[in-house]
Design an enzyme around this catalytic site. Sequence first.
Site, PDB file in Angstrom:
ATOM      1  N   CYS A  28       0.866  -1.175   0.000  1.00 17.84           N
ATOM      2  CA  CYS A  28       0.000   0.000   0.000  1.00 17.84           C
ATOM      3  C   CYS A  28       0.903   1.224   0.000  1.00 17.84           C
ATOM      4  O   CYS A  28       2.010   1.193  -0.532  1.00 17.84           O
ATOM      5  CB  CYS A  28      -0.968  -0.023   1.179  1.00 17.84           C
ATOM      6  SG  CYS A  28      -0.168  -0.119   2.788  1.00 17.84           S
ATOM      7  N   HIS A  52      15.495  -9.071  26.499  1.00 18.04           N
ATOM      8  CA  HIS A  52      14.643 -10.049  25.818  1.00 18.04           C
ATOM      9  C   HIS A  52      14.766 -11.376  26.559  1.00 18.04           C
ATOM     10  O   HIS A  52      15.755 -12.091  26.421  1.00 18.04           O
ATOM     11  CB  HIS A  52      15.096 -10.188  24.360  1.00 18.04           C
ATOM     12  CG  HIS A  52      14.153 -10.995  23.510  1.00 18.04           C
ATOM     13  ND1 HIS A  52      14.014 -12.349  23.622  1.00 18.04           N
ATOM     14  CD2 HIS A  52      13.315 -10.613  22.506  1.00 18.04           C
ATOM     15  CE1 HIS A  52      13.134 -12.781  22.739  1.00 18.04           C
ATOM     16  NE2 HIS A  52      12.694 -11.748  22.049  1.00 18.04           N
TER      17      HIS A  52
END
Length: 608
Positions: free
Chosen positions: A27, A530
């Site tokens: 897009c 993490h």
Amino acid sequence: MGKYESLAKEIIKYVGGSDNIISLVHCVTRLRFQLKDESKAQDEVLKNMSGVVTVMKSNGQYQVVIGNHVPEVYADVCKLAGITSGTQEVTKKMSMKDKVLDTISGIFAPILGVLCASGMIKGFLALFLFLGVVSETSGIYMLVDGIGDALFYFFPIVLGYTSAVKFGMTPFLGMVIGAALIYPTLQGVDLEVFGLTINATYTSTVLPILLTNILAAYLYKALNKVIPTVIKAFVVPMFVLLIAVPIGYLVIGPVANVISDGLANVIMGIYGFNPVLAGILVGFLWQFLVIFGVHMGLVAVGIIQFMSGQPTPIFSLMFVPSFAQTAVVFAMWLKTKDKKLKEVALPAWISGIFGVTEPAIYGVTLPRIKYFIISCIGAGLGAAYIGFKDLLTYQMAGLGIFGFPGFINLDGDTASIMMHVCIALVIAIGFSFTATFILFKDDKNETNDEVLESTRMGQEELMSPIKGQTIALTDLKDEAFNSGILGKGIGIIPTEGKVVAPFDGTVVTLFPTKHAIGLVSENGCEMLIHVGVDTVRLNGEHFEAFVKQGDVVKKGQLLLTFDIQAIQDAGYCLETPVIITNSNDYTDVIETQDQEIKPTDKLLTVIL
């Protein structure tokens, strides 16, 4: 190959390779992948990749947000991955909602650019006609009018192509079906077939070709299974045309036109009930719809209204949010003393002027959620005024400042309309800019004596956020981290399921799955913690967060807890990278030499 070949190669690699790609469209700012296995895509690597704004997962799509140059990146990805306009069977399971939104996006996203361009041509031509620059009888007017109107008149042919690709049929067959539906001698005449008299016009329509191609694609796939290979190349299209087009013209088309009119009437009915409320809702929520990639549903309804010859309030209400978002980012750019934020905000607000707000949303305001909400409130206020004054758009136009021509109505008082449009923008921009300019402050706290002393010394010491055993970053099992592409740092194998703040700072990112958290110190050091390898797949199970994005935290404050035994029993490795994500801003990042570490111990030292 284009200039984004290197970026395209990295994107293909980290979405799981070309074999993992089912389909790809783009897009205005995003590459929209359908992947066979999304778990093969390395989200964090892509998000932190230069040239990528962020990664989103929505409606069965894996969306890589690129920015304004997405067409060039798309072209290079297609060439390198061997992606063509051909079709592939989508076997991935999606909910019905996801299937509908993915279909709408897949059909309309590839043509939004040229659709806006055609609308802008029509809008500017209407402006020049209004100003008396051209006359309707002049040759130049007729030529340019034809250029601007061609896409809209022959829309079923264009949608025939994009919908055929989406439905798994050869696109040229879809184009011919669209052309047959709008064949000149069949438009607006009484056609008697099998005792039925049909009078229909399908030029500039949307639903008839889409629904007819659903039938055609089903026939195409079924016939390909039974027709001998030696003749299927021409026999299959022949039967599809002879079956699908008559049914489409005589049955599907009339029903689809009734549905189109019904959708438009429902939208206009809600708008008519309370246009101010409609403005507040659409204006406030529009940017959330953009974030989750589901805004194409509203866009499709607006296009249907245009194709049926009706002006629409939808594009009028959508017109405001990009200006509110841009005003917020511009105010932040003026006030901030943070060089990195200035560098990100400058192109973001320039892009926002032209209606492309993803860089502003993902790069600037969403990580600072308070200012994102300010932009939504400003957009809602401006769109409420649009609704209050009943301002409609009369043709497709561009994004941002190029949206003005859409409001030109040759049968109305265009000067008055434009004045009220400007008032709506003043409301949206004025609130958003003023609120941000008053409230915005840089995250850094220059009054902290320890921070000032560390700055003078040219280094910042960071304590460990986790108790455990240290491990070299290169020895981690996660390739996204051990390669150093995300930044320098160290690994920890936890012996206690707690994560605490390693410094005084701010939570800039808290993943919904709670397995990872991003912090920035008062001195500007950015750290990502993490917990474990691939633990995102636990979807937050066995994790608990005690802070939220945007919270200011103190050294030693509890951030997360996690159940070590439960995570290991689920089959996941708990090697935890602690990364300085802006390590390129420093001369060096020095790791501790201690093998055992606890939260009061020095873990990393960054050298300015």
